[in-house]
Design a protein around this motif. Structure first.
Motif, PDB file in Angstrom:
ATOM      1  N   ASP A 143       0.899  -1.418   0.465  1.00 11.61           N
ATOM      2  CA  ASP A 143       0.220  -0.032  -0.214  1.00 11.61           C
ATOM      3  C   ASP A 143       0.818   1.145  -0.089  1.00 11.61           C
ATOM      4  OD1 ASP A 143       1.225   0.139   2.555  1.00 11.61           O
ATOM      5  OD2 ASP A 143      -1.041  -0.096   3.680  1.00 11.61           O
ATOM      6  N   GLY A 144       2.011   1.234   0.220  1.00 17.28           N
ATOM      7  CA  GLY A 144       3.000   2.629  -0.103  1.00 17.28           C
ATOM      8  C   GLY A 144       3.771   2.779   0.703  1.00 17.28           C
ATOM      9  N   GLU A 145       3.115   1.502   2.201  1.00 21.19           N
ATOM     10  CA  GLU A 145       3.939   1.270   3.437  1.00 21.19           C
ATOM     11  C   GLU A 145       4.486   0.519   3.358  1.00 21.19           C
ATOM     12  OE1 GLU A 145       1.747   2.912   6.734  1.00 21.19           O
ATOM     13  OE2 GLU A 145       0.362   5.011   5.779  1.00 21.19           O
ATOM     14  N   GLU A 146       4.230  -0.845   3.596  1.00 21.35           N
ATOM     15  CA  GLU A 146       4.234  -1.960   3.836  1.00 21.35           C
ATOM     16  C   GLU A 146       3.653  -3.045   2.804  1.00 21.35           C
ATOM     17  OE1 GLU A 146       6.595  -4.238   5.133  1.00 21.35           O
ATOM     18  OE2 GLU A 146       6.438  -3.103   7.422  1.00 21.35           O
ATOM     19  N   PHE A 147       4.147  -3.933   3.080  1.00 20.09           N
ATOM     20  CA  PHE A 147       3.386  -5.385   2.267  1.00 20.09           C
ATOM     21  C   PHE A 147       2.240  -6.051   3.149  1.00 20.09           C
ATOM     22  CE2 PHE A 147       7.622  -5.471   0.603  1.00 20.09           C
ATOM     23  CZ  PHE A 147       7.803  -5.835  -0.694  1.00 20.09           C
TER      24      PHE A 147
END
Length: 189
Positions: A143-147
């Motif tokens: 999501d752009g932060e983490e899997f």
């Protein structure tokens, strides 16, 4: 013993569309459903990126296998691995980059916008992905932060399109099995 409440994400593929249903066990009113058209070219791009990642993993695996071939002592194997880390660091970085790019592609092109917002706001530690599409590694959504698979404890439930017929076997008093061995290791692989 407390029961574990998991968000369940149902993903079904119908022709060139993916249908998402998100079920919130804590608040059924917030459950959500949305459909997104996914052009075959987008799906193909994701599958190609997955193939690239698997190829990189294969190269890494082979380099480690070659380095350790014939070495049976643990100490020697550790020395070889430490020496190989410098060489393989760029391979590992490349794999991580490819994996993140794959996860972002899945999230951006295969998940509807409103669904993305809801997935980012999941308030549960556990997520079950229920799908019949086994080719797409949904757990790797990024999501752009983490899997997704690092953010949540993720399980996958495969939805079979074909019913499986159970065959009842007659019960017997004797247990039978076949054991094949090559103790001398002289047979071809």
């Amino acid at each position: 013993m407390s029961s574990i409440n998991s968000f369940e994400i149902h993903i079904s593929r119908i022709d060139d569309h993916y249908h998402f249903i998100i079920e919130d066990p804590n608040n059924p009113i917030t459950s959500f459903s949305e459909k997104i058209p996914v052009p075959p070219v987008s799906r193909q791009k994701i599958l190609e990126k997955l193939k690239e990642l698997l190829s990189q993993i294969g190269v890494f695996r082979e380099s480690m296998k070659t380095a350790l071939e014939g070495n049976t002592t643990r100490e020697y194997a550790l020395e070889i691995l430490k020496a190989k880390i410098g060489e393989t660091n760029s391979i590992v970085e490349s794999m991580c980059y490819t994996m993140e790019k794959l996860g972002r592609l899945i999230f951006k092109y295969m998940v509807p916008v409103e669904c993305r917002h809801r997935l980012c706001g999941i308030q549960s530690e556990h997520v079950i992905i229920s799908t019949e599409d086994v080719e797409i590694p949904w757990e790797l959504m990024h999501d752009g932060e983490e899997f997704f698979c690092l953010k949540y404890s993720v399980g996958r439930k495969i939805q079979a399109k074909v019913s499986i017929k159970r065959v009842d076997r007659p019960k017997s008093d004797k247990v039978r099995f076949l054991f094949i061995s090559n103790p001398t290791l002289d047979l071809p692989k």
